[in-house]
Design a protein around this motif. Structure first.
Motif, PDB file in Angstrom:
ATOM      1  N   GLY A 221      12.431 -25.307 -16.050  1.00  0.00           N
ATOM      2  CA  GLY A 221      13.648 -26.087 -15.884  1.00  0.00           C
ATOM      3  C   GLY A 221      13.654 -27.404 -16.623  1.00  0.00           C
ATOM      4  O   GLY A 221      14.603 -28.186 -16.478  1.00  0.00           O
ATOM      5  N   ASN A 222      12.632 -27.687 -17.436  1.00  0.00           N
ATOM      6  CA  ASN A 222      12.596 -28.921 -18.216  1.00  0.00           C
ATOM      7  C   ASN A 222      13.518 -28.800 -19.423  1.00  0.00           C
ATOM      8  O   ASN A 222      13.528 -27.776 -20.107  1.00  0.00           O
ATOM      9  N   GLU A 223      14.276 -29.841 -19.679  1.00  0.00           N
ATOM     10  CA  GLU A 223      15.208 -29.850 -20.804  1.00  0.00           C
ATOM     11  C   GLU A 223      14.605 -30.623 -21.967  1.00  0.00           C
ATOM     12  O   GLU A 223      14.004 -31.682 -21.785  1.00  0.00           O
ATOM     13  N   TYR A 224      14.806 -30.085 -23.169  1.00  0.00           N
ATOM     14  CA  TYR A 224      14.362 -30.737 -24.396  1.00  0.00           C
ATOM     15  C   TYR A 224      15.600 -31.225 -25.143  1.00  0.00           C
ATOM     16  O   TYR A 224      16.612 -30.527 -25.226  1.00  0.00           O
ATOM     17  N   PHE A 225      15.503 -32.424 -25.726  1.00  0.00           N
ATOM     18  CA  PHE A 225      16.650 -33.077 -26.343  1.00  0.00           C
ATOM     19  C   PHE A 225      16.435 -33.207 -27.847  1.00  0.00           C
ATOM     20  O   PHE A 225      15.317 -33.471 -28.313  1.00  0.00           O
ATOM     21  N   GLU A 226      17.522 -33.030 -28.582  1.00  0.00           N
ATOM     22  CA  GLU A 226      17.468 -33.192 -30.038  1.00  0.00           C
ATOM     23  C   GLU A 226      17.564 -34.667 -30.398  1.00  0.00           C
ATOM     24  O   GLU A 226      18.405 -35.397 -29.887  1.00  0.00           O
ATOM     25  N   VAL A 227      16.701 -35.126 -31.311  1.00  0.00           N
ATOM     26  CA  VAL A 227      16.697 -36.494 -31.810  1.00  0.00           C
ATOM     27  C   VAL A 227      16.676 -36.454 -33.333  1.00  0.00           C
ATOM     28  O   VAL A 227      16.400 -35.417 -33.946  1.00  0.00           O
ATOM     29  N   ASP A 228      16.963 -37.596 -33.953  1.00  0.00           N
ATOM     30  CA  ASP A 228      16.963 -37.658 -35.412  1.00  0.00           C
ATOM     31  C   ASP A 228      15.546 -37.608 -35.976  1.00  0.00           C
ATOM     32  O   ASP A 228      15.308 -37.069 -37.047  1.00  0.00           O
ATOM     33  N   ASN A 229      14.595 -38.216 -35.272  1.00  0.00           N
ATOM     34  CA  ASN A 229      13.192 -38.165 -35.666  1.00  0.00           C
ATOM     35  C   ASN A 229      12.344 -38.184 -34.405  1.00  0.00           C
ATOM     36  O   ASN A 229      12.761 -38.692 -33.368  1.00  0.00           O
ATOM     37  N   LEU A 230      11.138 -37.643 -34.489  1.00  0.00           N
ATOM     38  CA  LEU A 230      10.309 -37.470 -33.299  1.00  0.00           C
ATOM     39  C   LEU A 230       9.847 -38.790 -32.705  1.00  0.00           C
ATOM     40  O   LEU A 230       9.452 -38.833 -31.540  1.00  0.00           O
ATOM     41  N   SER A 231       9.847 -39.860 -33.469  1.00  0.00           N
ATOM     42  CA  SER A 231       9.469 -41.154 -32.907  1.00  0.00           C
ATOM     43  C   SER A 231      10.568 -41.747 -32.031  1.00  0.00           C
ATOM     44  O   SER A 231      10.317 -42.662 -31.262  1.00  0.00           O
TER      45      SER A 231
END
Length: 606
Positions: A221-231
């Motif tokens: 049930g953990n959600e992963y979010f899109e970001v522009d860069n991993l930092s």
């Protein structure tokens, strides 16, 4: 007794390393054979076996030289030709090519609502809510998804009488018209099994029509979010506004710390999801500390400050693991795809209701038959074109975007910075085909006029709709200077045609030369210029003279196209022609376009 060295001394043979093409290598080999092997090799007849050997070696040397130059050129951005190589070099400079852009637009929705007991207005109990996620289709096969709830009870909706009771003469039903924003594409789900922990896990999305990631959840049930860069470990999410803002249903943006995150990468052929190298079992990741911006200040005596860290609003976690990578779980990836080549839709073409999601405020008090009639009466239509999808740039245009991104450094100061950020807007917000930024000289502030154009379903330039403009303005607000103000405006389109006359060789087929000439011009001018860029007539002369069989170009005329399906904007091309006749100037907020190259380019071969 004298001893003589009978060993033959090694002969130093000079080699010309500057010989790189077939002819020079062959001539050098012949001179080498004549000078150093005069008694061994004497067969210089072009039909002989020795000539075959010379030609073979020369051919191999020519090919090796070609590939050596080609590989050397492909390692530098300025000289690279291959699209994939330009993209790889751009990624090293911080450029990120977005996926297939989505088309955005507004749909009009219609529902027939039964009248109230008095017949003066529709019965509000039967006004449905068209939920986010409803799907609609166009006549060309495109699919569109509703991105916001549509309330038919909104007082701003248009209401007209649909039918009358024949006995009383009073209205017995009303037609209600509401509006909602839609985005092109349909949702797909990919389930991927994840094994043991792997640093910087990279997962491929096996769908060439991929547009954007909607959500990523693991089995826990953990959600992963899109970001522009991993930092980057901060994202902004919309939350429901429970306050009262004059009846407007406004969502609020709130910052969220996201230790589980990923980026979407595109290598020119496939799309990938890449995660960080943090593990669930590592203490540094599970107990990450949050920076306190109030402590990250100038050194002041008596204050608790942090002198070694600079405050970055996109990075508030102290961990250097670049996020948690999934392990020993199953990822459910929901993503949107554009199945059609062009996701744009012309006005009046999105009229199919495919999968509506409707409900009522309280369906327990409704008559089931009347409620079913309301649901079956739902219709849709797009009064304006839905646009935002554009074709991928070619290698030359991609180079310009890469260099603009490198100099922009995620902030907008110069005109090139703004252009780079506009072209790099995420595909889920749509895309513009051409843009130009002009400082407003009449403004006392640093007001910037941003002129944009989009692309329609036929690949022609059109004015962008309001949805793309609003998305673009929101996107630029996070990068612009604090004293810059931005106005998003429509650039002007000037449609032109080309008429030419050329002289051909007497022995050549005039019809074949005419076809080759027109095809060469079509290929050249299929690539659009920029907003405000002049049209160079000399380019037409150069292209035609390079066509085999043409010995002279007699005349070239650039004519204006402004009737029927062309743009309504007209200018005097003769007055805007330069004094030497080499080019035609254009207003800074306009662009030249040959809309129909098949018919707008004509010629005569004499």
């Amino acid at each position: 007794m004298a001893i003589y060295n009978t060993k033959k001394k090694k002969r130093n043979v000079p080699i010309k390393y500057t010989s790189r093409d077939f002819e020079t290598i062959r001539n050098d080999l012949m001179e080498h054979a004549k000078r150093y092997y005069p008694n061994t090799y004497q067969d210089f007849n072009e039909a002989g076996f020795g000539s075959l050997m010379l030609d073979t070696v020369s051919y191999v040397g020519d090919m090796l030289s070609f590939y050596l130059d080609y590989q050397a050129n492909e390692t530098f951005l300025d000289t690279a030709l291959e699209f994939e190589n330009v993209l790889k070099l751009g990624r090293q400079m911080g450029f990120k090519l977005r996926g297939n852009p989505s088309a955005h637009g507004i749909l009009s929705f219609y529902a027939v609502i039964p009248a109230s007991s008095t017949g003066a207005s529709p019965d509000t109990k039967y006004m449905p809510i068209l939920r986010q996620g409803s799907e609609f289709g166009s006549t060309s096969g495109g699919r569109f998804t509703l991105v916001q709830d549509v309330y038919f009870s909104d007082p701003k909706n248009e209401i007209v009488v649909a039918s009358f009771d024949s006995s009383t003469g009073l209205p017995d039903s009303f037609a209600v018209k509401a509006h909602g924003q839609v985005v092109s594409g349909e949702l797909n789900i990919e389930n991927i099994e994840i094994g043991n922990f792997e640093k910087f896990l990279k997962l491929e999305i096996p769908d060439p029509d991929f547009s954007e990631v909607v959500s990523v959840f693991d089995a826990q049930g953990n959600e992963y979010f899109e970001v522009d860069n991993l930092s980057q470990n901060i994202v902004y999410r919309s939350v429901s506004n429970r306050g009262n803002f004059s009846g407007d249903r406004v969502s609020l943006l709130k910052p969220f710390v996201v230790p589980r995150r990923f980026i979407v990468d595109f290598d020119g052929n496939s799309f990938f999801l890449q995660f960080g190298h943090g593990s669930e079992n590592e203490t540094e990741t599970t107990t990450e500390k949050l920076f306190d911006p109030s402590k990250t200040i100038l050194e002041i005596h008596g204050k608790d400050y942090v002198s070694d860290n600079s405050f970055d609003p996109s990075k508030l976690l102290s961990s250097d693991k670049f996020g948690i990578a999934p392990e020993n779980t199953t990822l459910d990836i929901v993503y949107r795809t554009n199945s059609s080549d062009i996701a744009n839709a012309a006005a009046g073409t999105v009229i199919e209701v495919l999968d509506p999601i409707l409900d009522f405020e309280d369906d327990t008090v409704l008559d089931k038959g009347s409620a079913l009639d309301v649901l079956n009466s739902i219709e849709c239509d797009n009064e304006q074109p839905i646009m935002g999808d554009i074709s991928l740039p070619d290698s030359d245009e991609l180079k310009q975007r890469v260099m603009g991104t490198f100099s922009a450094q995620n902030r907008a100061v110069t005109e090139q910075d703004y252009k780079s950020l506009i072209y790099s807007m995420p595909p889920k917000f749509g895309a513009v085909k051409r843009t130009r930024i002009i400082r407003d000289a009449n403004s006392l502030k640093r007001n910037l006029n941003v002129y944009v154009l989009a692309e329609n379903s036929e690949g022609n330039l059109v004015t962008a709709n309001n949805a793309i403009k609003e998305n673009l303005k929101t996107w630029l607000n996070q990068y612009r200077m604090i004293n810059d103000t931005i106005d998003i405006l429509d650039a002007k389109i000037i449609n032109i045609g080309i008429n030419f006359t050329a002289m051909a060789d007497r022995e050549s087929n005039k019809y074949d030369i005419l076809d080759s000439s027109i095809q060469a011009l079509r290929e050249e001018f299929s690539i659009l210029g920029d907003v405000g860029e002049p049209f160079y007539i000399t380019d037409i002369y150069k292209i035609l003279k390079d066509v085999d069989g043409i010995i002279d170009v007699v005349d070239v005329q650039v004519v204006e196209k402004s009737t029927g399906l062309y743009s309504d904007l007209t200018i005097d091309l003769q007055k805007r022609k330069s004094s030497d006749g080499r080019y035609i100037s254009i207003p800074k907020n306009a662009i030249f376009e040959i809309k129909y190259p098949e018919t707008d380019i004509k010629g005569v071969i004499k």
